[in-house]
Design a protein around this motif. Structure first.
Motif, mmCIF file in Angstrom:
data_model
loop_
_atom_site.group_PDB
_atom_site.id
_atom_site.type_symbol
_atom_site.label_atom_id
_atom_site.label_comp_id
_atom_site.label_asym_id
_atom_site.label_seq_id
_atom_site.Cartn_x
_atom_site.Cartn_y
_atom_site.Cartn_z
ATOM 1 N N THR A 189 0.820 -1.209 0.000
ATOM 2 C CA THR A 189 0.000 0.000 0.000
ATOM 3 C C THR A 189 0.853 1.258 0.000
ATOM 4 N N GLU A 190 1.859 1.308 0.877
ATOM 5 C CA GLU A 190 2.634 2.554 1.053
ATOM 6 C C GLU A 190 3.894 2.661 0.185
ATOM 7 N N PRO A 191 4.796 1.656 0.144
ATOM 8 C CA PRO A 191 4.805 0.342 0.778
ATOM 9 C C PRO A 191 5.386 0.406 2.186
ATOM 10 N N SER A 192 5.330 -0.749 2.895
ATOM 11 C CA SER A 192 5.828 -0.807 4.259
ATOM 12 C C SER A 192 6.298 -2.210 4.584
ATOM 13 N N VAL A 193 7.123 -2.299 5.634
ATOM 14 C CA VAL A 193 7.457 -3.580 6.264
ATOM 15 C C VAL A 193 7.289 -3.380 7.758
ATOM 16 N N ARG A 194 6.450 -4.204 8.374
ATOM 17 C CA ARG A 194 6.218 -4.123 9.812
ATOM 18 C C ARG A 194 6.611 -5.436 10.471
ATOM 19 N N ARG A 195 6.951 -5.328 11.742
ATOM 20 C CA ARG A 195 7.249 -6.512 12.552
ATOM 21 C C ARG A 195 6.108 -6.694 13.542
ATOM 22 N N TYR A 196 5.541 -7.911 13.573
ATOM 23 C CA TYR A 196 4.375 -8.214 14.405
ATOM 24 C C TYR A 196 4.712 -9.314 15.409
ATOM 25 N N SER A 197 4.002 -9.280 16.544
ATOM 26 C CA SER A 197 4.045 -10.398 17.480
ATOM 27 C C SER A 197 3.178 -11.522 16.928
ATOM 28 N N ARG A 198 3.238 -12.670 17.589
ATOM 29 C CA ARG A 198 2.461 -13.810 17.112
ATOM 30 C C ARG A 198 0.959 -13.555 17.188
ATOM 31 N N ASP A 199 0.538 -12.665 18.083
ATOM 32 C CA ASP A 199 -0.893 -12.388 18.194
ATOM 33 C C ASP A 199 -1.322 -11.180 17.375
ATOM 34 N N GLY A 200 -0.420 -10.665 16.513
ATOM 35 C CA GLY A 200 -0.800 -9.616 15.580
ATOM 36 C C GLY A 200 -0.544 -8.198 16.038
ATOM 37 N N ARG A 201 0.148 -8.003 17.159
ATOM 38 C CA ARG A 201 0.480 -6.646 17.606
ATOM 39 C C ARG A 201 1.687 -6.099 16.843
ATOM 40 N N ILE A 202 1.638 -4.834 16.464
ATOM 41 C CA ILE A 202 2.765 -4.205 15.776
ATOM 42 C C ILE A 202 3.875 -3.930 16.784
ATOM 43 N N LEU A 203 5.068 -4.415 16.478
ATOM 44 C CA LEU A 203 6.234 -4.206 17.329
ATOM 45 C C LEU A 203 7.176 -3.153 16.770
ATOM 46 N N ASP A 204 7.181 -3.000 15.467
ATOM 47 C CA ASP A 204 8.142 -2.094 14.837
ATOM 48 C C ASP A 204 7.714 -1.864 13.394
ATOM 49 N N ARG A 205 8.206 -0.771 12.830
ATOM 50 C CA ARG A 205 8.001 -0.495 11.409
ATOM 51 C C ARG A 205 9.337 -0.083 10.824
ATOM 52 N N LEU A 206 9.741 -0.738 9.750
ATOM 53 C CA LEU A 206 11.053 -0.503 9.176
ATOM 54 C C LEU A 206 11.044 0.758 8.318
ATOM 55 N N PRO A 207 12.179 1.475 8.264
ATOM 56 C CA PRO A 207 12.263 2.633 7.376
ATOM 57 C C PRO A 207 12.267 2.198 5.917
ATOM 58 N N VAL A 208 11.692 3.018 5.053
ATOM 59 C CA VAL A 208 11.634 2.746 3.616
ATOM 60 C C VAL A 208 12.103 3.996 2.882
ATOM 61 N N PRO A 209 12.992 3.875 1.901
ATOM 62 C CA PRO A 209 13.447 5.053 1.141
ATOM 63 C C PRO A 209 12.275 5.783 0.497
ATOM 64 N N ASP A 210 12.334 7.112 0.506
ATOM 65 C CA ASP A 210 11.230 7.920 -0.035
ATOM 66 C C ASP A 210 10.909 7.558 -1.475
ATOM 67 N N ALA A 211 11.922 7.279 -2.280
ATOM 68 C CA ALA A 211 11.701 7.016 -3.710
ATOM 69 C C ALA A 211 10.849 5.783 -3.954
ATOM 70 N N LEU A 212 10.836 4.831 -3.003
ATOM 71 C CA LEU A 212 10.075 3.601 -3.187
ATOM 72 C C LEU A 212 8.604 3.760 -2.837
ATOM 73 N N GLY A 213 8.223 4.921 -2.317
ATOM 74 C CA GLY A 213 6.833 5.163 -1.990
ATOM 75 C C GLY A 213 5.973 5.322 -3.228
ATOM 76 N N VAL A 214 4.670 5.087 -3.065
ATOM 77 C CA VAL A 214 3.726 5.233 -4.178
ATOM 78 C C VAL A 214 3.563 6.715 -4.513
ATOM 79 N N ALA A 215 3.575 7.039 -5.793
ATOM 80 C CA ALA A 215 3.402 8.422 -6.249
ATOM 81 C C ALA A 215 2.061 8.966 -5.740
ATOM 82 N N PRO A 216 2.019 10.242 -5.340
ATOM 83 C CA PRO A 216 3.031 11.275 -5.534
ATOM 84 C C PRO A 216 4.081 11.355 -4.436
#
Length: 345
Positions: free
Chosen positions: A124-151
């Motif tokens: 979607t953004e794009p993104s990479v997130r780290r989740y616990s086994r029960d689906g809780r967000i633990l972290d979100r990785l940085p993504v270079p600006d250029a790889l984002g969806v336009a605009p």
């Protein structure tokens, strides 16, 4: 040992699910089961097609990952994460994933990390997130600006992170873009990596990869020697799917994170790739398609993971995404792959 057990049960289940074929046993490289000189088809299963589990549709499968505690993890691009019993291929649990605001993901890539946490990519953004086994967000990785969806960036909607894999040793994570960035040469896609730093990941090298015309990168999976299996996929109405399996080598590729546009400039080396098989050449083994296909075995294959190795060959499990459509199938495939020796230059 867990991988060997998983490999044996998954392969046996898929082989049993496939109609009997003439010739010798699967995986011997005979014409009955060979897709190419490097790839044999072991079997397939449609057992998950149009089923439900715990009031959740079992389909839209976009990624697979070996779960060393519970067998096999299968990710739906509608944010559902299933655990599959390798003996029956039936779901045994489901966890629903979401973003920080509780919205569904377009989840396309999955890694079960060494501590059992989950790394999940969304295009979607794009993104990479780290989740616990029960689906809780633990972290979100940085993504270079250029790889984002336009605009916001230079990527096209639904053409971002499709593949996700950990390289041997577990310190480097790699995500493969499905399509090209605006400004890059047609067909050139970016592979982004991160390096583990404690429980977090920091941005690291980036590489260019040239996909085939009309296809996109559907999945990337690391091999034990640090190379990559790359699944390229395309669809043409009235014809069907094209699915090709490549082996990519990043060892001599240029780190492109400081290069704004990849236009074929001198001195920039893309990942070297070798065709292992065009799956149109696999035996159908009695498979049936719900829409025109050049081989009825084929469908919208998106998921791929290595389940083990034996006798010098990798054991590979693939999954197709049925898009919850009556014209498509949720199908699992078992392949054996013989890798060529790494090139020295």
């Amino acid at each position: 040992m867990r991988l060997r057990i998983l490999l044996a049960t998954v392969t046996a289940t898929l082989a049993a699910a496939a109609p009997a074929a003439a010739g010798s046993a699967a995986g011997t490289g005979t014409a009955t089961h060979a897709c190419s000189s490097a790839v044999d088809l072991q079997g397939f299963s449609d057992a998950l097609d149009k089923t439900t589990y715990d009031n959740t549709f079992v389909g839209n499968l976009s990624a697979l990952s070996v779960d060393r505690d519970k067998g096999m993890a299968a990710l739906s691009d509608r944010s559902s994460l299933f655990t599959l019993d390798p003996r029956t291929l039936e779901p045994t649990s489901v966890v629903n994933l979401a973003d920080e605001k509780g919205a569904a993901l377009d989840s396309e890539g999955l890694v079960v990390d060494r501590d059992g946490t989950l790394l999940v990519s969304s295009e979607t953004e794009p993104s990479v997130r780290r989740y616990s086994r029960d689906g809780r967000i633990l972290d979100r990785l940085p993504v270079p600006d250029a790889l984002g969806v336009a605009p916001a960036g230079r990527a096209t909607t639904n053409q971002t992170f499709e593949g996700l894999t950990l390289l041997p040793g577990g310190r480097t994570l790699l995500a493969g873009m499905e399509g090209s960035l605006s400004g890059d040469a047609p067909g050139v896609v970016r592979f982004q990596t991160w390096t583990r730093q404690g429980k977090h990941f920091r941005l690291a090298a980036q590489y260019g990869y040239l996909k085939d015309p009309g296809l996109g990168v559907a999945e990337t999976t690391a091999t034990s020697d640090g190379r990559l299996l790359v699944l390229e996929r395309g669809f043409t109405a009235g014809y069907g799917n094209t699915i090709r399996l490549y082996l990519a080598d990043l060892r001599h590729a240029t780190d492109t994170r400081g290069i704004d546009t990849l236009t074929g400039q001198d001195g920039v080396r893309l990942a070297r790739k070798t065709l292992l098989a065009d799956l149109v050449n696999c035996p159908a083994l009695g498979a049936r398609a719900k829409q025109p296909q050049p081989n009825p075995l084929l469908d919208n294959i998106e998921g791929m993971t290595v389940t083990g190795a034996s006798h010098g060959r990798l054991n590979l499990l693939l999954a197709s995404d049925d898009n919850q459509s009556a014209a498509q199938i949720s199908r699992l495939y078992s392949l054996r792959v013989r890798l060529p020796h790494p090139a020295t230059r």
